[in-house]
Scaffold this motif. Structure first.
Motif, short mmCIF file in Angstrom:
data_model
loop_
_atom_site.label_atom_id
_atom_site.label_comp_id
_atom_site.label_asym_id
_atom_site.label_seq_id
_atom_site.Cartn_x
_atom_site.Cartn_y
_atom_site.Cartn_z
N TYR A 194 0.80 -1.23 0.00
CA TYR A 194 0.00 0.00 0.00
C TYR A 194 0.83 1.28 0.00
O TYR A 194 0.31 2.38 0.12
N TYR A 196 0.03 3.42 -2.99
CA TYR A 196 -1.28 4.00 -2.75
C TYR A 196 -1.16 5.21 -1.81
O TYR A 196 -1.75 6.27 -2.06
N LYS A 201 0.21 8.21 -3.53
CA LYS A 201 -0.82 8.86 -4.34
C LYS A 201 -1.71 9.74 -3.46
O LYS A 201 -2.02 10.89 -3.81
#
Ligand code: ADP
Ligand code: MG
Length: 395
Positions: A247, A250, A253
């Motif tokens: 993750y 992620y 982002k």
């Protein structure tokens, strides 16, 4: 936003009212109730119905009997405790079929103001599959339906969703009404600034919450075990702390998209191992090899206090550290104290977060403590809760 009829919108006098409660209370091995919070939470709706001359038929699930009678999961102990709390007899309709002869007889003998409690709805295999046979039986007992079980509102079962379709009006009890008001307003019509605090163990279990809240909040504070994946995304080392490598991209982002909306820890209380008595220290930025982050550090606490001080609405889900260990509970306790003093709507959701606030003795200083872990989470994720959606809309 939900705009549902509530108990006060309907005439209940002389009516048989089926009420779905959340009596899923913890029992010890002697079938004694070890925490009566949920029983206490159900009292206002029940008392209102008694006072207004309804015939009150209560139902709930308890545990997971998996569609058959399991004596250890009988609601009999709840009937007893409820009788004590209400100061009046609650007739327990012991019945392996839940709506069998015994239950039907108990209901047909009711007078205004009487209270009957049905057996565990999950004794019936249909319940968790929302099969109409059982919904019809439940509906046949009553004239109208009240749902006050927020804890199961994220599930579509016979005793909440199925019966709502068959027994109209289907209205919200006080507990569900309060959950809609606080959680719903916090997310959809908050007084601003709106600050969310997210913590707990994993990013992966809270992704939908993060995504939904980022769209709505003015600031999103991250703490707890999930913070280290964000720190790794910023290029810091995280030692032996909880980390979800899958993750990290992620999290990167998120950081890029959210900019200064997202507030991350600047220092960490680290320990040599996952143990209350392990040697510990405070580090800024990267966590050294062999050390594990177990709480937010003092500078982070100050930073978070600062972000929170002007907030008008705060939603908190997930502890800031391993609050179960006293040496790593400080971050969580300090944040709880800050919220307790704020002139803001403060909403706590999530099983462990609620436990942490109560452990700090500050439960009654919060505007709202959500009674449903999973259900409050889905609310924060912006999902529709079937148990609430199925209720009758206000005209
Ligand atoms: P909630 O039930 O409020 O939604 P979660 O279940 O997501 O919260 O997370 C609670 C758990 O997270 C607690 O058991 C707590 O010990 C754990 N936790 C918090 N911070 C850390 C950390 N730094 N390392 C490991 N576990 C943590
Ligand atoms: Mg939890």
């Amino acid at each position: 936003m939900y705009n549902k009829l509530t108990v006060e919108d309907v005439d209940v006098k002389g009516k048989k009212v089926l009420v779905r409660c959340d009596f899923n209370v913890p029992l010890n091995d002697k079938q004694e109730i070890t925490d009566e919070t949920r029983i206490v939470g159900a009292l206002p709706t029940i008392q209102y119905l008694i006072d207004n001359g309804a015939k009150v038929i209560l139902c709930s699930h308890m545990g997971k009997p998996k569609g058959k009678p399991v004596p250890e999961l009988s609601l009999a102990p709840v009937a007893k405790r409820l009788s004590e709390k209400l100061g009046k007899e609650v007739i327990f309709a012991a019945d392996d079929n839940v709506v069998g002869e015994n239950a039907k007889n108990a209901v047909s003998n009711m007078s205004e103001g009487d209270v009957v409690l049905l057996e565990n709805t999950r004794y019936r295999a249909e319940e968790t599959k929302n099969e109409e046979t059982f919904s019809k039986e439940l509906a046949s007992l009553a004239d109208l339906f009240v749902n006050d079980a927020f804890g199961t509102a994220h599930r579509a079962h016979c005793s909440n969703v199925g019966v709502s379709a068959l027994l109209k009006p289907a209205v919200a009890g006080y507990l569900i009404e309060k959950e809609i008001k606080y959680l719903g307003n916090a997310v959809n019509a908050p007084e601003r600034p709106l600050v969310a605090i997210l913590g707990g163990s994993k990013v992966s279990s809270k992704i939908s919450v993060i995504e939904n809240l980022l769209k709505k909040v003015d600031k999103l504070i991250i703490g707890g075990g999930m913070a280290y994946t964000f720190e790794a995304a910023m290029g810091r080392t995280t030692g032996t702390s909880l980390l979800e490598p899958d993750y990290i991209d992620y999290a990167k982002k998120m950081i890029d998209e959210a900019g200064d909306k997202l507030v991350l820890p600047i220092d960490t209380v680290v320990a040599e191992k996952f143990d209350n008595d392990a040697p510990s220290k405070v580090v800024e930025g990267s966590i050294p090899d062999g050390w594990m982050g177990l709480d937010i550090g003092p500078k982070t606490i100050e930073l978070y206090k600062n972000v929170l001080k002007d907030a008008k609405t705060v939603v908190w889900n997930g502890p800031m550290g391993v609050f179960e260990m006293p040496n790593f509970a400080k971050g969580t306790n300090e944040i709880a104290s800050v919220l307790a003093e704020l002139d803001a709507a403060t909403i706590i959701g999530g099983g462990d977060s609620v436990a942490a606030v109560n452990q700090a003795g500050l439960g009654d200083k919060m505007s709202h403590i959500s009674t449903g872990g999973g259900a409050s989470m889905e609310f924060l994720e912006g999902k529709e809760l079937p148990g609430i959606a199925a209720l009758t809309d206000k005209a």
